[in-house]
Design an enzyme around this catalytic site. Structure first.
Site, mmCIF file in Angstrom:
data_model
loop_
_atom_site.group_PDB
_atom_site.id
_atom_site.type_symbol
_atom_site.label_atom_id
_atom_site.label_comp_id
_atom_site.label_asym_id
_atom_site.label_seq_id
_atom_site.Cartn_x
_atom_site.Cartn_y
_atom_site.Cartn_z
ATOM 1 N N ASP A 110 0.771 -1.080 -0.076
ATOM 2 C CA ASP A 110 -0.049 0.227 -0.261
ATOM 3 C C ASP A 110 0.915 1.347 0.178
ATOM 4 O OD1 ASP A 110 -2.641 1.409 0.265
ATOM 5 O OD2 ASP A 110 -1.957 1.956 2.390
ATOM 6 N N GLU A 117 -1.234 -1.135 -4.969
ATOM 7 C CA GLU A 117 -2.268 -0.512 -5.338
ATOM 8 C C GLU A 117 -2.094 0.552 -6.336
ATOM 9 O OE1 GLU A 117 -4.366 3.444 -2.908
ATOM 10 O OE2 GLU A 117 -4.819 1.287 -2.070
ATOM 11 N N ASP A 122 -2.851 1.688 6.846
ATOM 12 C CA ASP A 122 -2.080 1.069 5.910
ATOM 13 C C ASP A 122 -1.459 -0.319 5.767
ATOM 14 O OD1 ASP A 122 -1.187 4.146 5.124
ATOM 15 O OD2 ASP A 122 -1.285 3.756 7.464
#
Length: 221
Positions: free
Chosen positions: A16, A77, A150
């Site tokens: 992430d 991501e 996160d």
């Protein structure tokens, strides 16, 4: 010598991306919907540090994780435009670091949109972060939710990739696999309810012009 993936299960590292906090989470999958946690954490850098040193710190952490875990795939991501240009630029740069680190090791990389991950994990492409964290905790059978968010998001990326690509990188023409524990597949389309949700979210994003290029572009700029 590493144990063959079919015997030990595939290890998938979710990233992430973020310049201040970069979530890192790894799971193993032997196919189907069963996933198990390997490790989770957050790489951090201080806003008071020069940009190049911040990127170096995050890069070193990502490289250490890949060397230690030797993942079979990396899920990152996909970067979207945000109102804060400096934030999205840093996020894109970190996403690029992860992709380059994987490429150096010959590890396949897949980009997943936030709506895709949310839909795969919760069945709702617009789910709130806390909903994602709750489902990640439940799916992996954890005693407590991964913190900060996160870290949970990184695990969600890894789980999403495991469910959507159970036998490695899927050819573009191949039908998508099941997207989650509660997904039901249409016998006529081969698309699960969760996948239908994120596909629709993607279509809405494109119509509204919010989609941006993958993180490859800003790397090195």
């Amino acid at each position: 010598m590493r144990v063959p993936a079919r015997e030990r299960g595939r290890t998938i590292l979710g990233v992430d991306p973020g310049l201040t906090r970069c979530g890192l989470g790894a799971v193993t999958s032997t196919g189907g919907r069963v996933v198990r946690i390997v490790d989770v954490g957050v790489a951090t850098s201080s806003p008071d540090t020069p940009l190049e040193l911040r990127l170096l710190r995050i890069s070193s952490e990502i490289e250490d994780w890949m060397d230690r875990l030797e993942p079979d795939a990396v899920a990152v991501e996909r970067v979207f435009a945000q109102s804060n240009v400096s934030t999205v630029t840093g996020t894109a740069q970190v996403a690029g670091l992860a992709m380059v680190a994987a490429a150096r090791r010959g590890i396949p990389v897949e980009l997943h949109t936030p709506s895709e991950v949310k839909a795969a994990i919760t069945g709702n492409g617009r789910a709130e972060k806390e909903q994602v964290t709750t489902m990640v905790t439940r799916i992996l059978g954890l005693d407590s939710p991964p913190r900060p968010a996160d870290a949970a998001d990184a695990l969600a990326l890894a789980i999403c990739h495991a469910w959507r690509s159970p036998v490695g990188r899927r050819p573009a023409s191949a039908p998508a696999p099941a997207a989650g524990p509660s997904a039901s597949t249409s016998s006529t389309t081969g698309v699960t309810a969760a996948q239908a949700l994120w596909l629709e979210a993607e279509r809405r994003s494109r119509r509204q012009g919010r989609r941006v290029a993958p993180a490859r572009g800003p790397v090195g700029r």
